[in-house]
Structure formats: C-alpha cells, structure tokens
Scaffold this active site. Structure first.
Site, PDB file in Angstrom:
ATOM      1  N   MET A  92       0.850  -1.196   0.000  1.00  0.00           N
ATOM      2  CA  MET A  92       0.000   0.000   0.000  1.00  0.00           C
ATOM      3  C   MET A  92       0.884   1.244   0.000  1.00  0.00           C
ATOM      4  O   MET A  92       1.696   1.433   0.911  1.00  0.00           O
ATOM      5  CB  MET A  92      -0.935  -0.011   1.218  1.00  0.00           C
ATOM      6  CG  MET A  92      -1.978  -1.111   1.158  1.00  0.00           C
ATOM      7  SD  MET A  92      -3.019  -1.222   2.646  1.00  0.00           S
ATOM      8  CE  MET A  92      -1.906  -2.099   3.775  1.00  0.00           C
ATOM      9  N   MET A  93       0.709   2.069  -1.034  1.00  0.00           N
ATOM     10  CA  MET A  93       1.534   3.255  -1.185  1.00  0.00           C
ATOM     11  C   MET A  93       1.381   4.195   0.011  1.00  0.00           C
ATOM     12  O   MET A  93       0.269   4.439   0.485  1.00  0.00           O
ATOM     13  CB  MET A  93       1.165   3.995  -2.471  1.00  0.00           C
ATOM     14  CG  MET A  93       1.507   3.234  -3.748  1.00  0.00           C
ATOM     15  SD  MET A  93       3.265   2.884  -3.919  1.00  0.00           S
ATOM     16  CE  MET A  93       3.917   4.547  -4.106  1.00  0.00           C
TER      17      MET A  93
ATOM     18  N   ARG B  81      -6.473  -2.516   3.685  1.00  0.00           N
ATOM     19  CA  ARG B  81      -6.743  -1.383   4.568  1.00  0.00           C
ATOM     20  C   ARG B  81      -7.089  -1.781   5.998  1.00  0.00           C
ATOM     21  O   ARG B  81      -6.696  -1.108   6.954  1.00  0.00           O
ATOM     22  CB  ARG B  81      -7.856  -0.518   3.971  1.00  0.00           C
ATOM     23  CG  ARG B  81      -7.380   0.350   2.816  1.00  0.00           C
ATOM     24  CD  ARG B  81      -8.532   0.997   2.089  1.00  0.00           C
ATOM     25  NE  ARG B  81      -9.282   0.032   1.285  1.00  0.00           N
ATOM     26  CZ  ARG B  81     -10.415   0.302   0.668  1.00  0.00           C
ATOM     27  NH1 ARG B  81     -10.963   1.496   0.786  1.00  0.00           N
ATOM     28  NH2 ARG B  81     -11.012  -0.609  -0.070  1.00  0.00           N
TER      29      ARG B  81
ATOM     30  N   CYS C 146      -2.434  -1.401 -10.104  1.00  0.00           N
ATOM     31  CA  CYS C 146      -2.600  -0.010  -9.692  1.00  0.00           C
ATOM     32  C   CYS C 146      -3.177   0.818 -10.840  1.00  0.00           C
ATOM     33  O   CYS C 146      -2.652   0.796 -11.951  1.00  0.00           O
ATOM     34  CB  CYS C 146      -1.263   0.572  -9.262  1.00  0.00           C
ATOM     35  SG  CYS C 146      -1.376   2.285  -8.704  1.00  0.00           S
TER      36      CYS C 146
ATOM     37  N   GLY D  35     -11.691  -5.724  -0.254  1.00  0.00           N
ATOM     38  CA  GLY D  35     -12.891  -5.613   0.562  1.00  0.00           C
ATOM     39  C   GLY D  35     -13.013  -6.593   1.701  1.00  0.00           C
ATOM     40  O   GLY D  35     -14.085  -6.700   2.311  1.00  0.00           O
TER      41      GLY D  35
END
Length: 334
Positions: A11-12, A227, A93, A206
């Site tokens: 994750m950037m 996330r 991406c 998700g």
C-alpha cells in the site's frame, strides 16, 4: 495440495519499513509487502532508502512497477541482492501516473508483455516471482481478460497470482474510488482457482474480518488483507493462531508496543522522527475506551522535536488496560 497462506497488501505511503516492522510484531507468519517501487527508482535512485529493510521483516516481498522486461530483470536482481524473499509485479494499480508509465492495471490489456516481464525476472533471479492483478479493466470481459493474463504469466513461470476481485476503471475513477466503487466479484476468482488448481492463487479486495478470511480460504489458497490490516492492525494477532496453529507473538496491542519499543529506540538513535514510525500505529486500540485520546496524543505530540519513547508511552496511558483484560477474559469464557 497448496498450503494456505496470508499476506498484507502493498500500500503506497503505508507499508514502508516501519509499518512492516510493526506488523511483524503482530504476526510471525504473515507475508509482508513493500510499497510499489518503480524499476527506474530501483535502478537509478537511492537504493538503501528505497529498498532497505530490517531483518525482522522476513518473510518480505518487494513489489515492482514497470513494463520493460530488461529493466524489470535488472531491478529484480538488485532486489534479490538486498535479500528480499519474493519479487512481485504490479498489474493492478490504476493511478494516472502509473498509466503514463505504462505499468500497473493498464497492463491487463497487454498480457503477452506481462508474460515477457515475468519470464525475464524468472531468468534472472532464483526467488519466487509473483503477480498482483485485477480481474480486468474498463470494458474488458473479466472471464477472457483474467484467463488470458493467467495463461501468459503461468507460461512464463509465475509462482503465485494475487487477484484484487474488482475491475479497475482507468478513466473516470480515482485510485481511491477504484478501491471501492467497482463491484467485488469473488466468484470470478474462485472460478479461476477451479480452472488452475496447480497455481497458488490469493484473493484481495474488501475483506474485513477473519471470518471472511476463513470463508475465502475454502475456495482459494491465500488471502491478502489491505486497509483493515493497516487501520485495525490488531486483526493480525489472529493470523498465526487461526491460520497456522501457532501462538500469537504478543497478547494484545499493549504487548505489541512493548515488543516494538527496541526497534523504535534503534530508529530514533539513527535520526528517524517518532512520527514516521508511530503514524502506522494509530489504529491500535480501536473501539476501546481511551483510543481516541491515544490517537490524538500521538498525532499531535509525535511530530514535535524531541519526541521519544516516553511520548508513545504517554499516549498508551490514555487507554484502559483493565478493559483489555476484561475483554480477554470474556473471550476466553465464550
């Protein structure tokens, strides 16, 4: 039979070396990924700053962004020399910058080239070479697009495929919107696994709970969390006991911070700012009394000159340990 596995997504601006070192405190077994780094940066940029990592992070994979097979082969060799455990190619991406560089999700439209990239890296390094992709982009038929990409990378020797179970829309949606708006299609990834029983396949997108992780593992070999692993890192405490049958490294967020303190002290001694490290820890204690005060204290105090371990300890003091102990007893009684 392929062994089931668990990974934390690249994750950037999030999964830098400090984040990965912290996540390793919470799970010995989760495979960790770097932020995406472009081949140009690897070849021409400050390599130690971009690629350096702590030995505690293993197993750790580097994710590369690029589309030139020669450049990817050279970058993969450099990364292998740094000691990474895996080379991963970004084919997912959707940002404009990535598209302009002809890599990321737009490569879903060039599966033959992706295969050539994988083959070039496989010919250069002995590490596993893997790919992270979408199920398709724009108006592509997801059955045809994902099958074609898979055919090309498997023929090139790809060791593992992680599929974000959404399309990416290259025009009209921001990278953030591309993580939420295109509908999830988990069954598409399941069908791919059914057709490719010998290829290790992981699913991403998700997924928010360990219950969902277990459900997906009925259909695919691996699960990649993004996330939720960052915003609620204590979920990683369940990975080792629930997926690998091993005790978690620490009992809770309090023990995690105590175990992480030596790393923080070492980094501070090297001149790192406390905020650069603790910004990845703001999600600890979510839902517990005092969590908001903990976050507020770290967000305001850790950025100040001279912030140190005591700053972190003062933030933790806002959170009730008694509540955590009570929760643990209730969980044990269930």
């Amino acid at each position: 039979m392929t062994q089931k596995f668990f990974t934390v997504a690249p994750m950037m601006d999030w999964t830098d070396r400090h984040c990965r070192a912290f996540h390793r405190v919470l799970s010995r077994r989760a495979r960790l990924y770097t932020e995406m780094v472009t081949t140009g940066a690897v070849i021409h940029g400050p390599r130690e700053r971009l690629l350096g990592f702590s030995e505690v992070e293993h197993p750790v994979a580097v994710q590369l962004g690029g589309s030139d097979p020669k450049d990817l082969a050279q970058a993969a060799r450099i990364c292998a020399e740094f000691g990474y455990d895996e080379i991963n190619l970004n084919v997912g991406c959707p940002s404009d910058r990535v598209q302009n560089g002809r890599f990321g999700a737009c490569l879903m439209q060039e599966p033959v080239l992706v295969g050539e990239c994988v083959a070039a890296m496989k010919a250069t390094v002995s590490l596993p070479v893997t790919v992270k992709c979408r199920i398709g982009v724009d108006d592509q038929d997801t059955e045809e697009a994902l099958n074609r990409l898979t055919d090309c990378v498997v023929a090139a020797g790809c060791d593992e495929l992680t599929v974000h179970a959404r399309k990416a829309w290259l025009q009209g949606l921001s990278p953030k919107e591309n993580r939420d708006i295109p509908p999830l299609d988990y069954p598409r990834v399941y069908r791919l696994k059914q057709a490719r029983s010998d290829l290790p396949i992981a699913i991403n997108g998700g997924i928010k709970t360990m219950a969902e992780v277990h459900e997906h593992l009925k259909h695919v070999d691996g699960v990649m969390l993004g996330r939720v692993a960052y915003h609620e890192p204590e979920i990683l405490l369940a990975v080792d006991p629930e997926l690998y049958g091993e005790a978690a490294p620490v009992a809770d967020g309090f023990e995690a911070i105590e175990a992480y303190e030596p790393y923080i002290a070492e980094q501070l001694a090297r001149g790192e700012r406390l905020h650069s490290i603790t910004r990845h820890m703001l999600g600890l204690f979510t839902g517990r009394p005092g969590a908001r005060a903990y976050r507020r204290h770290l967000a305001t105090a850790a950025v100040k000159p001279g912030a140190n371990l005591q700053t972190l300890r003062d933030a933790v003091a806002h959170v009730s340990r008694e509540t955590a102990a009570l929760e643990a007893r209730l969980a044990a009684a269930e």
